[in-house]
Design an enzyme around this catalytic site. Sequence first.
Site, PDB file in Angstrom:
ATOM      1  N   ARG A  32      41.870  -9.645   6.475  1.00 38.97           N
ATOM      2  CA  ARG A  32      42.022  -8.249   6.074  1.00 38.97           C
ATOM      3  C   ARG A  32      43.243  -7.556   6.660  1.00 38.97           C
ATOM      4  NH1 ARG A  32      35.947  -5.563   6.540  1.00 38.97           N
ATOM      5  NH2 ARG A  32      34.799  -7.178   5.425  1.00 38.97           N
ATOM      6  N   HIS A  78      39.404 -11.314  -5.295  1.00 36.23           N
ATOM      7  CA  HIS A  78      39.020 -10.532  -4.110  1.00 36.23           C
ATOM      8  C   HIS A  78      37.517 -10.288  -4.094  1.00 36.23           C
ATOM      9  CE1 HIS A  78      40.482  -8.462  -0.622  1.00 36.23           C
ATOM     10  NE2 HIS A  78      39.890  -7.332  -0.940  1.00 36.23           N
ATOM     11  N   TYR A 122      43.374   6.191 -15.421  1.00 32.15           N
ATOM     12  CA  TYR A 122      44.444   7.025 -15.964  1.00 32.15           C
ATOM     13  C   TYR A 122      45.836   6.504 -15.627  1.00 32.15           C
ATOM     14  CZ  TYR A 122      40.643  10.389 -16.510  1.00 32.15           C
ATOM     15  OH  TYR A 122      39.471  11.002 -16.855  1.00 32.15           O
TER      16      TYR A 122
END
Length: 844
Positions: A32, A78, A122
Site C-alpha cells: 500500500r 485491485h 462525471y
Amino acid sequence: MIEAQENIRESFIEEEMKTSYLTFAMSVIVSRALPDARDGLKPSQRRILVAMNDLGLSPRSKFRKCAKIAGDTTGNYHPHGEQVVYPTLVRMAQDFNLRYPLILGQGNFGSIDGDPPAAMRYTEARLTEASGAILEDLEKETVDFAPNYDGTRQEPTVLPSKFPNLLCNGSTGIAVGMATSIPPHNVGEVCDGILKVLDDPDVSVDELLTIIKGPDFPTGGIICGTRGIERGYRTGRGTVMVRARIHTEEAKKGGKKQVVVTEIPYQLNRDKVIEKIANLVKEDKITGISDIRNESDREGSRLVMELKRGEEEGVVINQLYKLTQLQDSFSIIMIALVDGKPQTLGIKALLLIYRDYRMEIIRRRISFLLRKAEERAHIVEGLRIGLKNIDEVIAAIKASPAVAEARAALIEKFELSEIQAGAILEMRLQRLTSLEHNKLEEEYDQLCRDIKGYKDILAREELVLDIIREEIREIKEKFGDARRTDIKGEVEEFSKEELIVEADMAVSLTHQGYIKRMPLTTYRRQGRGGKGVIGGDVGEEDFVAHLFIASTHDYLLFFTDQGRVYWQKVYDIPQQGRLARGRAIINLLGIRSGESITSMFPVREFDGRQLVMVTEKGTIKKTPLTDFSRPKRGGIIALKLNPDDRLVSVRLTGGDDELIIGTENGKAIRFHEKGVRSMGRTAAGVRGIRLMGDDRVKGLVVVQEEATLLTVCERGFGKRTTFGAYPCISRGGQGVINISTSERNGKVVTLTGVRDGDGLMLLTAGGKIIRMAVRSISTIGRGTQGVRIISLDKGDRLASLACIREEKLPESSGEQAPVEIETPHEEPSAEETAATEPPETAEQ
C-alpha cells in the site's frame, strides 16, 4: 457417530501478537504505502495504469469515463473498492500534486483550494505521454507477472518505467512504523544526473548536487538554502525550507501597497492559507493588512493582501512567513522498496538503482526481440527452401492425401521443422512471384543483421548503456522544461525586529518602577497652558518619573542610581493603553534589590560615540559607547560611585561637543567634553560642577548652537534660553545662574536642548500628560523664572518631560495662543556669570 477432531494449538500471546503485527505491517509497507524504487509507483497506482492500458487509453485515444477505469481496476487487479481507487486516480491527474501528471483528466478533478473532484461518473481520463513511457515495452516480457488477487489473470509486479518516475514525481506515504516523502524533481536535471551516473558510476554526491540542484515542486515557490538538500541527498533524510513567492505592487486605486502571493509551498491548501491570515488579522497578530482577496484563476495563484496606508511591506511579509505556512518545511525521507524491502536511499543510490533496472529492462527487451527474430528467421529460412524447391514441394503436397501427410513429407524430404513445414503449407501463391522472392531474401538478410546486433548488445554492456543514454536524451527532449522552484540562500530564524513594524513609541517609567510603551497617536497636541490628559493610572502613591520617545527597534539602556546599566529592546516593553499602569520593570530586567532607574537611553547602534554620565554630586565621566555593546541579563557596571552619590543623567556625544550641567537650585556650567578624558566602565570619573549647600545636579545637556536650553520647574513653569547666554569655561566650577528658582516656580525638574520644530510631552506626578509645541514657550534670559507651560491641579507637580520631533506629532485641531509670563528678576551681572572656581584634575 464420528467425533470431530480438535485442532487446538497452544501459543504465547506475545509471540502471536508480534507475528500478526509484523505480517500486517509488512503487508501495509509492501502492498500500500511505499513505492517501488524501480518505477516509483505504489501497487494501486500501478494497477490503475495497467487497467487503462488494457482499455487502450493511450495519450492519443479518446477519453473514457473514470467509473469504467475504476471498475476495471478493482474488478481485474485491485482487491479494494472503487471509492479507494478513484482518489488515487484523481491525484495522478492533478498538476499541483504531480510535477508530471500520469493521467490526463477531463472534468472537475479538484483544485489547489481544496475543492473536491466531481464523482467518477462525471469525469473522464486517459494516459499522458509520461505514463505511456512508463508502460512502454510492457508487452515485450520486460517485467515479471504474477497472478492477480483472484488468480483469474496476470498482472505486472513492476512497470518498465522508461520515464524516471520516482525522482521526477516523488512519492509520499505513511506505512506502519515508517513514512516516505520523496520530493519531485525537474526531469531535465534528473536525466542529466542519470547520464552522469552512466558515464561515471563513481561520481560523488557533490558532483551530482551541481547537476540535480534540488527539488522542483509543481507549485513553484522558493527553497531557502541548500544544507537540507545536501543532507537529504547524502543520507536520504533532510529538511528543506520552502517559501511562497511574494512581491509587492501598487494598488490601482487609492495609492496603497499590496502584497501578492503568486506561488505557494507544495501541498498547501490555498483557502486554508487565506483563512489563517484572516484569523491572524482578527487577532491583531498581523496588523498591517486591511483586506485580503483570492484572485487566482486557471493561469495560476494570486493572493492579494492590501496593506494599510503607511505600513512597511517588509514587516508584513516577514510576519506572513513566520506566522503562516507561506514558509513551511518539507521533509525529505527517501524510503522505497528495494527487492521488496524498505530502504532509505540517497540520491546516488536511487540513480544507480534506476540505471541497473533499466539495464535489466533493456536486456530482457533485447532477449525478447532476439527470440522473435530468431523465430522469424527460422520460418523465413524454411520459406526460402520451399521456394528454391517449389516444384518438388508442390508434387509432395499433391501426392499427400491430407495436410498431416503433406507436412510429414516436407519434413522428411527437405529436413524441415514442423514450424517451417507449416509455414510452407500456409504460404500463398503470390509468394511465388520474383518480387515476393526478393522481399523474402531482403527480410532474411535483415533478420540476420538484427540477430547479430541483438547478440552483440547482450554480450557488451557498453552497448546496453548506449541504448539507455539514447532513451534518456529522448525523455529529456520530450519532457524537459524550466525549473519552477528557485533555490536561494539560507534564512535564519526570524528575529523579533523583522516581525515588528518600526514605529516611535512613548515609553514611560513610574517612580515605583512600572514601565509601558504607547503609540504617539495616543495623545493629541495641546497649546501652552493646557490641562493635559490622563497619561496613566499610576495610583495615589506613585508618579511618572521618566518619559522619552524611542523606536520599537531601538535598544533601551537603563542606568540605575547605583551606576549599573541594563538592556532591553523597545518592542519587548509591553504596549498598554493610556490608562494602564504598566508592568513592573523588575519583571523585565534583572535589577538588583535597592536599585532604581534614573536614566533610560535609546540606542540603535553601538558605534564610536561617547556616553557621558553625571552624578547627583556633580561627578562626570565619559566612556566609549562600544563598551556597552554586549548585553547581559544581570547588567554591568557603568561607573563607580561613592556610597553617598547616585547617577542622575546620561547623554551621547560625538567626542567634540560642549556640555551643560544644570542643578536643582538653578545653576549651570558649560564646558568642552575634551576636558573629560575617556575612561573605562569601572572608573569613578572627575568633578564636573562644584555644588553649594544642599544643591544637586538635575541634568546634563549637549550644546547645540541652533537649539535652545529648555529648563522646567516642578510648579509647571519653564523657559528657553539660547546656549550663547552660557559662557564656556573649564569644568569643575560653580557655574552661572540658569533660572531663578523661588516658591512660585519651584525647584528645577530637568533641562534639555530643544528646537523650534520640536514637540514636548510633559508628565506630572499625578499621571497627567500634555503634548505641546516647543515654539509656544518663549525664549528669555537666564535669570528669569520662566512662563507657565502647564496648569497643575492642586497638590500636583511636574515630574518629567520628553522631546519629540515635529514630524512625529499628529496634526492638531489648533493651538492656544502663547502667553508669556515674565518674572520680576533681572539678568545677572557679568561679575556673577564669571564666578567660577578652577576644576579638579584628580579622579574622585
